[in-house]
Write a protein that holds these residues in place. Structure first.
Motif, PDB file in Angstrom:
ATOM      1  N   UNK A  45     -19.588  20.190  18.070  1.00 38.76           N
ATOM      2  CA  UNK A  45     -18.962  21.504  18.064  1.00 38.76           C
ATOM      3  C   UNK A  45     -18.478  21.922  19.450  1.00 38.76           C
ATOM      4  N   UNK A  46     -17.429  22.751  19.469  1.00 34.38           N
ATOM      5  CA  UNK A  46     -17.144  23.650  20.581  1.00 34.38           C
ATOM      6  C   UNK A  46     -16.928  25.035  19.989  1.00 34.38           C
ATOM      7  N   UNK A  47     -16.909  26.026  20.837  1.00 32.78           N
ATOM      8  CA  UNK A  47     -16.498  27.362  20.410  1.00 32.78           C
ATOM      9  C   UNK A  47     -14.976  27.448  20.402  1.00 32.78           C
ATOM     10  N   UNK A  48     -14.460  28.470  19.742  1.00 33.55           N
ATOM     11  CA  UNK A  48     -13.040  28.803  19.751  1.00 33.55           C
ATOM     12  C   UNK A  48     -12.889  30.283  19.457  1.00 33.55           C
ATOM     13  N   UNK A  49     -11.691  30.805  19.657  1.00 38.87           N
ATOM     14  CA  UNK A  49     -11.417  32.213  19.371  1.00 38.87           C
ATOM     15  C   UNK A  49     -10.409  32.329  18.248  1.00 38.87           C
ATOM     16  N   UNK A  50     -10.684  33.234  17.310  1.00 43.45           N
ATOM     17  CA  UNK A  50      -9.828  33.468  16.151  1.00 43.45           C
ATOM     18  C   UNK A  50      -9.759  34.962  15.881  1.00 43.45           C
ATOM     19  N   UNK A  51      -8.595  35.556  16.131  1.00 40.94           N
ATOM     20  CA  UNK A  51      -8.318  36.946  15.755  1.00 40.94           C
ATOM     21  C   UNK A  51      -9.430  37.905  16.182  1.00 40.94           C
ATOM     22  N   UNK A  84     -10.986  24.232  29.907  1.00 37.24           N
ATOM     23  CA  UNK A  84     -10.135  25.122  29.125  1.00 37.24           C
ATOM     24  C   UNK A  84     -10.938  25.822  28.033  1.00 37.24           C
ATOM     25  N   UNK A  85     -10.251  26.736  27.323  1.00 34.50           N
ATOM     26  CA  UNK A  85     -10.773  27.361  26.112  1.00 34.50           C
ATOM     27  C   UNK A  85      -9.705  27.299  25.026  1.00 34.50           C
ATOM     28  N   UNK A  86     -10.080  27.693  23.792  1.00 34.93           N
ATOM     29  CA  UNK A  86      -9.227  27.469  22.621  1.00 34.93           C
ATOM     30  C   UNK A  86      -8.946  28.768  21.870  1.00 34.93           C
ATOM     31  N   UNK A  87      -7.716  28.885  21.346  1.00 38.63           N
ATOM     32  CA  UNK A  87      -7.367  29.973  20.433  1.00 38.63           C
ATOM     33  C   UNK A  87      -6.640  29.391  19.224  1.00 38.63           C
ATOM     34  N   UNK A  88      -7.040  29.814  18.030  1.00 37.31           N
ATOM     35  CA  UNK A  88      -6.295  29.525  16.806  1.00 37.31           C
ATOM     36  C   UNK A  88      -5.987  30.851  16.119  1.00 37.31           C
ATOM     37  N   UNK A  89      -5.028  30.813  15.195  1.00 34.01           N
ATOM     38  CA  UNK A  89      -4.644  32.043  14.503  1.00 34.01           C
ATOM     39  C   UNK A  89      -4.833  31.929  12.996  1.00 34.01           C
ATOM     40  N   UNK A  90      -5.515  30.873  12.564  1.00 32.20           N
ATOM     41  CA  UNK A  90      -5.804  30.700  11.150  1.00 32.20           C
ATOM     42  C   UNK A  90      -7.032  29.808  11.019  1.00 32.20           C
ATOM     43  N   UNK A  91      -7.733  29.951   9.912  1.00 34.44           N
ATOM     44  CA  UNK A  91      -8.922  29.144   9.650  1.00 34.44           C
ATOM     45  C   UNK A  91      -8.512  27.960   8.790  1.00 34.44           C
ATOM     46  N   UNK A  92      -8.443  26.800   9.402  1.00 37.91           N
ATOM     47  CA  UNK A  92      -8.031  25.578   8.722  1.00 37.91           C
ATOM     48  C   UNK A  92      -9.049  24.488   9.014  1.00 37.91           C
ATOM     49  N   UNK A  93      -8.909  23.383   8.313  1.00 39.06           N
ATOM     50  CA  UNK A  93      -9.744  22.226   8.576  1.00 39.06           C
ATOM     51  C   UNK A  93      -8.938  20.962   8.415  1.00 39.06           C
ATOM     52  N   UNK A 112     -10.009  36.623  27.379  1.00 40.20           N
ATOM     53  CA  UNK A 112     -11.404  36.504  26.949  1.00 40.20           C
ATOM     54  C   UNK A 112     -11.825  37.735  26.151  1.00 40.20           C
ATOM     55  N   UNK A 113     -11.397  38.906  26.590  1.00 39.94           N
ATOM     56  CA  UNK A 113     -11.753  40.139  25.883  1.00 39.94           C
ATOM     57  C   UNK A 113     -11.061  40.223  24.524  1.00 39.94           C
ATOM     58  N   UNK A 114      -9.789  39.796  24.461  1.00 37.06           N
ATOM     59  CA  UNK A 114      -9.030  39.907  23.218  1.00 37.06           C
ATOM     60  C   UNK A 114      -9.346  38.828  22.203  1.00 37.06           C
ATOM     61  N   UNK A 115      -9.621  37.603  22.681  1.00 31.14           N
ATOM     62  CA  UNK A 115      -9.991  36.487  21.804  1.00 31.14           C
ATOM     63  C   UNK A 115      -8.989  36.271  20.671  1.00 31.14           C
ATOM     64  N   UNK A 116      -7.694  36.397  20.961  1.00 36.03           N
ATOM     65  CA  UNK A 116      -6.713  36.297  19.884  1.00 36.03           C
ATOM     66  C   UNK A 116      -5.363  35.846  20.408  1.00 36.03           C
ATOM     67  N   UNK A 117      -4.582  35.248  19.512  1.00 35.27           N
ATOM     68  CA  UNK A 117      -3.211  34.886  19.851  1.00 35.27           C
ATOM     69  C   UNK A 117      -2.370  36.135  20.096  1.00 35.27           C
ATOM     70  N   UNK A 118      -2.674  37.226  19.394  1.00 31.92           N
ATOM     71  CA  UNK A 118      -1.932  38.470  19.606  1.00 31.92           C
ATOM     72  C   UNK A 118      -2.061  38.942  21.051  1.00 31.92           C
TER      73      UNK A 118
END
Length: 226
Positions: A53-59, A155-164, A184-190
């Protein structure tokens, strides 16, 4: 491979990114006191790939990415120039081969340029090593000669949808701590899109820089930091 989308990096943006890097030191330099690795791993392997695992940010939330296949990089790439990394992975040109047919979602890789952010905000903090990521990447299309076989930056990661499944990588370079902290505060693509729109010259954040890199992971609920 992908169609042209918002925020493709212009020549001016790339030049600014190179200047930022040279002004503040190499973005791939390890700093003392590196924290523990960003992943958990099991002994099971598929095609040489670790499970973990790694962490990621989603919305606006922190999620977990579960990896269980190797990365995918193929040459030639779209610009026709050679790729100098030991992994065949590069930054700056789209690829010409996908790991599967159909639409592939994008993983946005938030990469600090010219500074080292707080350790807890990096989901892959170890330069040159993150689970089922390439260990090296050709950065010469962006950073010039001498970076053809650079260690993979932290680095860190951002996605905008939950996929596999497979994810295609775009890199977003972040050039100062204040901008990084907003991401980091927003944790989103927006949040990233708002920062890019407010900085059209690319002084603080780049547009989306294409790569020929694909990672395979599932997005799962999770609340661990970062």
């Amino acid at each position: 491979m992908r169609p042209n989308t918002f925020g493709r990096c212009t020549a001016l943006t790339l030049a600014t990114a190179v200047a930022a890097c040279s002004d503040h030191g190499a973005p791939t330099q390890l700093h003392p006191g590196l924290a523990a690795a960003s992943f958990e791993q099991a002994q099971n392997q598929v095609d040489g790939a670790e499970f973990g695992f790694t962490a990621g940010w989603l919305q606006g939330t922190t999620v977990q990415f579960f990896y269980h296949k190797p990365f995918f990089c193929r040459t030639p790439v779209e610009d026709g120039n050679p790729v100098g990394s030991s992994t065949d992975c590069e930054l700056g040109s789209d690829g010409t081969a996908d790991p599967r047919p159909g639409n592939i979602p994008t993983l946005f890789v938030m990469t600090p340029i010219g500074f080292r952010p707080a350790e807890a905000t990096l989901q892959c903090p170890i330069v040159g090593h993150c689970i089922n990521h390439p260990s090296t990447i050709d950065l010469s299309r962006v950073f010039g000669a001498g970076t053809e076989n650079a260690p993979l930056p932290a680095h860190s990661h951002i996605v905008d949808q939950a996929e596999g499944n497979w994810w295609e990588l775009d890199v977003v370079g972040v050039k100062d701590r204040a901008t990084w902290d907003q991401i980091v505060a927003g944790k989103s693509l927006a949040t990233v899109r708002a920062l890019q729109a407010a900085d059209p010259s690319g002084a603080k954040i780049t547009g989306d820089i294409p790569t020929n890199v694909y990672l395979f992971f599932d997005v799962r609920p999770g609340s661990s930091n970062p």
